[in-house]
Motif scaffolding. Structure first.
Motif, PDB file in Angstrom:
ATOM      1  N   GLU A 263       1.046   4.208  -2.886  1.00 50.41           N
ATOM      2  CA  GLU A 263       0.890   5.647  -2.619  1.00 50.41           C
ATOM      3  C   GLU A 263       2.079   6.428  -3.208  1.00 50.41           C
ATOM      4  O   GLU A 263       1.895   7.465  -3.866  1.00 50.41           O
TER       5      GLU A 263
ATOM      6  N   LEU B 175       1.516  12.365   1.450  1.00 43.59           N
ATOM      7  CA  LEU B 175       1.745  10.928   1.632  1.00 43.59           C
ATOM      8  C   LEU B 175       1.228  10.464   3.006  1.00 43.59           C
ATOM      9  O   LEU B 175       2.012  10.065   3.878  1.00 43.59           O
TER      10      LEU B 175
ATOM     11  N   LYS C 176       0.849  -1.211   0.000  1.00 44.67           N
ATOM     12  CA  LYS C 176       0.000   0.000   0.000  1.00 44.67           C
ATOM     13  C   LYS C 176       0.878   1.252   0.000  1.00 44.67           C
ATOM     14  O   LYS C 176       0.579   2.231  -0.681  1.00 44.67           O
TER      15      LYS C 176
ATOM     16  N   GLY D  99      -8.752   8.299   3.801  1.00 45.72           N
ATOM     17  CA  GLY D  99      -7.508   8.562   3.062  1.00 45.72           C
ATOM     18  C   GLY D  99      -6.680   9.705   3.617  1.00 45.72           C
ATOM     19  O   GLY D  99      -5.699  10.128   2.996  1.00 45.72           O
TER      20      GLY D  99
ATOM     21  N   TYR E 144      -0.242   7.803   4.005  1.00 49.18           N
ATOM     22  CA  TYR E 144       0.042   6.416   4.430  1.00 49.18           C
ATOM     23  C   TYR E 144       1.477   6.287   4.963  1.00 49.18           C
ATOM     24  O   TYR E 144       1.718   5.613   5.963  1.00 49.18           O
TER      25      TYR E 144
END
Ligand code: HEM
Length: 384
Positions: free
Chosen positions: A216, A235, A212, A306, A237
């Protein structure tokens, strides 16, 4: 250093070079050392721990002292490593001298008094870094590779000292030397190494998280360049991975002890002046109320729709200590973790080690029981 006007002067001197906006000036050095890290990993991934240490140490030497270090057998790195070795060796109960203070008067050659030799070496290294490197900066011997004058933290601190040879200027120089050494000595560099090592364990253990993160990076940074500090906001994540690495394997599970300086009452408890207070940072960071399923590495716990979910308690609240002694290097440390983590994930896959038959060896996060805690996998051979 106890809380005092002397400590406050150090803290002020340190903070002016490490508050969030000031920390940004070090980004080019952090980026450059990350690129060296990538190359070293590519050449020899088996020496991961060594590469992590080299990367961080070389960047801090550049920032604090303005020195460029050699890639191999560098004198400054060797001395800094010696200083760190002292910091790493301290585990409560390791040395008999803690319980039998008279041992400190026994010569080093007597069996059981070998600690004297270790201590002498660490003391020598710390003094050398503190004094010799600082004197070199002061005498203008420290030059950048292109021949310019160093804009290092120490050079700037020394440059602000008004008059040579006045009592206050020698005090200011003492503070400058202490601030420079403090940026590295003891546990501070180790804290950053340790968090980075925990990140490697997490990625090798949770391939889905890694995928994941890479998706990203692909979407935001794209295939034709490396990530930059300016990508950080875009960013979430990756930022969640940093938070989770700080939470999952706390570097300082009992933080650093504090001492109350006056009688006080907290939550119905009377705490007399002089009480030693040891925060249970590990418990705070593994509290299922804030972090359900706390043993799992789960960056998603910090995200909603998100984006970073600001309602989830930020692990930085605990991981970097408390009150007026809270880590003043935290913004620098987080920026350093960001650039290393984002860049490594953008170009490499991190997988578990293989055994001699080429089969995957599953790994688990197990932390050492030191003041500065490490993923056991990365324990320094000297301290196993
Ligand atoms: C992930 C990395 C790091 C972690 C988890 C961390 C954590 C901590 C903690 C828990 C403390 C004790 C605070 C207290 O007494 O309550 C501390 C103190 C300190 N840290 Fe950090 N640290 C990190 C990186 C750094 C870096 C990179 C620097 C320097 C550039 C730094 C400089 C300091 C200093 C100077 C203190 C002493 C503050 C004082 O006593 O006033 N730290 N850190």
């Amino acid at each position: 250093m106890p809380y005092s006007p002397w400590w406050r002067r150090h803290r002020r001197a340190f903070w002016q070079y490490f508050f969030p906006a000031a920390s940004e000036q070090y980004q080019p050095v952090q980026r450059k050392s990350t690129q060296v890290f990538l190359r070293k990993l590519l050449e020899d991934p088996t020496r991961l721990v060594e590469h992590i240490r080299y990367t961080f140490t070389s960047s801090i030497i550049k920032i604090i002292y303005g020195l460029d270090v050699a890639e191999k057998n560098d004198e400054y790195i060797a001395m800094m490593e010696k200083v760190l070795e002292g910091g790493e060796a301290f585990v409560p109960g390791r040395y008999y001298v803690e319980f039998l203070p008279f041992l400190r008067h026994i010569p080093g050659w007597v069996p059981g008094a070998g600690f004297q030799k270790d201590f002498a070496e660490w003391r020598h290294a710390a003094k050398w870094v503190r004094n010799v490197m600082a004197e070199r900066t002061k005498e203008g011997m420290v030059r950048t590779v292109d021949g310019g004058t160093s804009q290092s933290v120490l050079a700037q601190l020394v440059g602000r000292i008004d008059e040579e040879d006045s009592p206050s200027s020698s005090e200011e120089f003492e503070i400058a030397k202490n601030v420079a050494l403090t940026s590295y000595e003891g546990q501070h560099a180790l804290d950053t190494y340790s968090t980075l090592q925990t990140f490697f364990v997490a990625m090798a253990s949770y391939p889905d998280v890694q995928k994941k993160a890479q998706a990203e990076l692909d979407a935001v940074v794209g295939p034709s360049r490396l990530p930059d500090h300016s990508d950080r906001l875009g960013l979430p994540y990756i930022n969640a991975i940093i938070k989770e690495a700080l939470r999952w394997g706390p570097v300082l599970p009992f933080s650093l002890a504090h001492q109350s300086i006056e009688d006080m009452e907290y939550d119905g408890y009377f705490i007399p002046s002089g009480t030693i207070l040891i925060p249970n940072t590990w418990a705070c960071l593994h509290d299922p109320k804030n972090y359900p399923d706390p043993e799992r590495f789960l960056p998603e716990r910090f995200l909603r729709d998100g984006k970073l979910n600001l309602e989830v308690c930020d692990p930085a609240r605990f991981a970097f200590g408390y009150g007026r002694r809270i880590c003043p290097g935290r913004y620098f440390a987080e920026a350093s973790l960001f650039i290393n983590i984002a860049t490594v994930l953008h170009v490499f896959d991190i997988t578990p080690p293989l055994d001699e038959n080429g089969r995957v060896t599953p790994i688990q996060l197990k932390m050492t029981n030191r003041i500065v805690s490490y993923a056991v996998l990365f324990q320094h051979p000297r301290h196993v």
